[in-house]
Motif scaffolding. Structure first.
Motif, PDB file in Angstrom:
ATOM      1  N   ARG A   9       0.849  -1.205   0.000  1.00 10.08           N
ATOM      2  CA  ARG A   9       0.000   0.000   0.000  1.00 10.08           C
ATOM      3  C   ARG A   9       0.876   1.244   0.000  1.00 10.08           C
ATOM      4  O   ARG A   9       1.977   1.210   0.547  1.00 10.08           O
ATOM      5  CB  ARG A   9      -0.878   0.030   1.259  1.00 10.08           C
ATOM      6  CG  ARG A   9      -1.892  -1.079   1.311  1.00 10.08           C
ATOM      7  CD  ARG A   9      -2.768  -1.015   2.567  1.00 10.08           C
ATOM      8  NE  ARG A   9      -3.295   0.324   2.807  1.00 10.08           N
ATOM      9  CZ  ARG A   9      -3.280   0.926   4.004  1.00 10.08           C
ATOM     10  NH1 ARG A   9      -2.794   0.316   5.060  1.00 10.08           N
ATOM     11  NH2 ARG A   9      -3.779   2.133   4.144  1.00 10.08           N
ATOM     12  N   TRP A  12       2.478   6.848   2.110  1.00 12.66           N
ATOM     13  CA  TRP A  12       1.914   8.110   2.588  1.00 12.66           C
ATOM     14  C   TRP A  12       0.497   7.906   3.111  1.00 12.66           C
ATOM     15  O   TRP A  12       0.108   8.519   4.096  1.00 12.66           O
ATOM     16  CB  TRP A  12       1.969   9.195   1.510  1.00 12.66           C
ATOM     17  CG  TRP A  12       1.001   9.016   0.377  1.00 12.66           C
ATOM     18  CD1 TRP A  12       1.233   8.370  -0.801  1.00 12.66           C
ATOM     19  CD2 TRP A  12      -0.340   9.490   0.321  1.00 12.66           C
ATOM     20  NE1 TRP A  12       0.105   8.402  -1.587  1.00 12.66           N
ATOM     21  CE2 TRP A  12      -0.877   9.094  -0.923  1.00 12.66           C
ATOM     22  CE3 TRP A  12      -1.157  10.204   1.187  1.00 12.66           C
ATOM     23  CZ2 TRP A  12      -2.179   9.394  -1.319  1.00 12.66           C
ATOM     24  CZ3 TRP A  12      -2.450  10.502   0.796  1.00 12.66           C
ATOM     25  CH2 TRP A  12      -2.946  10.103  -0.442  1.00 12.66           C
ATOM     26  N   ARG A  13      -0.268   7.013   2.474  1.00 12.81           N
ATOM     27  CA  ARG A  13      -1.631   6.739   2.956  1.00 12.81           C
ATOM     28  C   ARG A  13      -1.598   6.063   4.325  1.00 12.81           C
ATOM     29  O   ARG A  13      -2.412   6.356   5.191  1.00 12.81           O
ATOM     30  CB  ARG A  13      -2.380   5.844   1.967  1.00 12.81           C
ATOM     31  CG  ARG A  13      -2.799   6.541   0.709  1.00 12.81           C
ATOM     32  CD  ARG A  13      -3.697   5.624  -0.117  1.00 12.81           C
ATOM     33  NE  ARG A  13      -3.883   6.119  -1.452  1.00 12.81           N
ATOM     34  CZ  ARG A  13      -4.855   6.940  -1.817  1.00 12.81           C
ATOM     35  NH1 ARG A  13      -5.720   7.369  -0.933  1.00 12.81           N
ATOM     36  NH2 ARG A  13      -4.951   7.346  -3.068  1.00 12.81           N
ATOM     37  N   GLN A  14      -0.665   5.126   4.502  1.00 15.79           N
ATOM     38  CA  GLN A  14      -0.553   4.433   5.787  1.00 15.79           C
ATOM     39  C   GLN A  14      -0.166   5.397   6.901  1.00 15.79           C
ATOM     40  O   GLN A  14      -0.725   5.354   8.002  1.00 15.79           O
ATOM     41  CB  GLN A  14       0.485   3.314   5.690  1.00 15.79           C
ATOM     42  CG  GLN A  14       0.066   2.195   4.743  1.00 15.79           C
ATOM     43  CD  GLN A  14       1.142   1.166   4.610  1.00 15.79           C
ATOM     44  OE1 GLN A  14       1.394   0.428   5.552  1.00 15.79           O
ATOM     45  NE2 GLN A  14       1.796   1.116   3.456  1.00 15.79           N
ATOM     46  N   ALA A  16      -0.673   8.665   6.903  1.00 13.88           N
ATOM     47  CA  ALA A  16      -1.834   9.532   7.126  1.00 13.88           C
ATOM     48  C   ALA A  16      -2.890   8.802   7.961  1.00 13.88           C
ATOM     49  O   ALA A  16      -3.484   9.396   8.868  1.00 13.88           O
ATOM     50  CB  ALA A  16      -2.422   9.987   5.788  1.00 13.88           C
ATOM     51  N   ASP A  17      -3.104   7.516   7.694  1.00 15.76           N
ATOM     52  CA  ASP A  17      -4.067   6.725   8.475  1.00 15.76           C
ATOM     53  C   ASP A  17      -3.658   6.646   9.943  1.00 15.76           C
ATOM     54  O   ASP A  17      -4.488   6.780  10.838  1.00 15.76           O
ATOM     55  CB  ASP A  17      -4.200   5.304   7.912  1.00 15.76           C
ATOM     56  CG  ASP A  17      -4.956   5.232   6.599  1.00 15.76           C
ATOM     57  OD1 ASP A  17      -5.624   6.220   6.222  1.00 15.76           O
ATOM     58  OD2 ASP A  17      -4.866   4.172   5.942  1.00 15.76           O
ATOM     59  N   THR A  50       7.369  11.744   1.102  1.00 20.83           N
ATOM     60  CA  THR A  50       6.286  10.870   1.559  1.00 20.83           C
ATOM     61  C   THR A  50       5.637  11.457   2.809  1.00 20.83           C
ATOM     62  O   THR A  50       4.406  11.495   2.921  1.00 20.83           O
ATOM     63  CB  THR A  50       6.817   9.456   1.841  1.00 20.83           C
ATOM     64  OG1 THR A  50       7.450   8.963   0.652  1.00 20.83           O
ATOM     65  CG2 THR A  50       5.717   8.515   2.264  1.00 20.83           C
ATOM     66  N   LYS A  53       3.553  14.435   1.837  1.00 25.77           N
ATOM     67  CA  LYS A  53       2.305  14.035   1.194  1.00 25.77           C
ATOM     68  C   LYS A  53       1.282  13.593   2.232  1.00 25.77           C
ATOM     69  O   LYS A  53       0.093  13.906   2.131  1.00 25.77           O
ATOM     70  CB  LYS A  53       2.578  12.914   0.186  1.00 25.77           C
ATOM     71  CG  LYS A  53       1.445  12.667  -0.773  1.00 25.77           C
ATOM     72  CD  LYS A  53       1.884  11.759  -1.907  1.00 25.77           C
ATOM     73  CE  LYS A  53       0.780  11.570  -2.905  1.00 25.77           C
ATOM     74  NZ  LYS A  53       1.160  10.718  -4.025  1.00 25.77           N
ATOM     75  N   ALA A  54       1.729  12.884   3.268  1.00 30.44           N
ATOM     76  CA  ALA A  54       0.829  12.450   4.339  1.00 30.44           C
ATOM     77  C   ALA A  54       0.264  13.646   5.091  1.00 30.44           C
ATOM     78  O   ALA A  54      -0.950  13.717   5.346  1.00 30.44           O
ATOM     79  CB  ALA A  54       1.560  11.515   5.304  1.00 30.44           C
ATOM     80  N   ALA A  57      -2.300  15.517   3.027  1.00 38.65           N
ATOM     81  CA  ALA A  57      -3.607  14.854   3.019  1.00 38.65           C
ATOM     82  C   ALA A  57      -4.410  15.238   4.263  1.00 38.65           C
ATOM     83  O   ALA A  57      -5.609  15.533   4.173  1.00 38.65           O
ATOM     84  CB  ALA A  57      -3.438  13.335   2.939  1.00 38.65           C
TER      85      ALA A  57
END
Length: 84
Positions: A9, A12-14, A16-17, A50, A53-54, A57
């Protein structure tokens, strides 16, 4: 020591999560300063871009605000999932 992230995955999404969850559970309460992107690179073992980016978001979602030269601060908490 950095936190292990899932290689399947986007990192950056992880991140941010994880940051979103910390805001939701009060680890970072409203008004608190979140770690700087440099600190996030160390904690998660990620590149500076990265981490940026997080945080971007979270800013786009309205969860944090950034003060140039001061840092990023929590503006609120994400809504909790309904248990209906």
């Amino acid at each position: 020591m950095s936190i292990e992230l899932d290689e399947t995955r986007p990192k950056w999404r992880q991140v941010a999560d994880i940051m979103r969850a910390r805001i939701a559970d009060g680890t970072y309460p409203p008004g608190a300063r979140i770690p700087a992107v440099i600190a996030l690179t160390s904690e998660f073992g990620i590149a500076l871009a990265t981490a940026q980016k997080a945080t971007r978001a979270l800013r786009d979602e309205g969860l944090i605000r950034t003060e140039i030269g001061m840092g990023s601060y929590v503006t609120g908490r994400p809504p909790r999932a309904s248990s209906d």
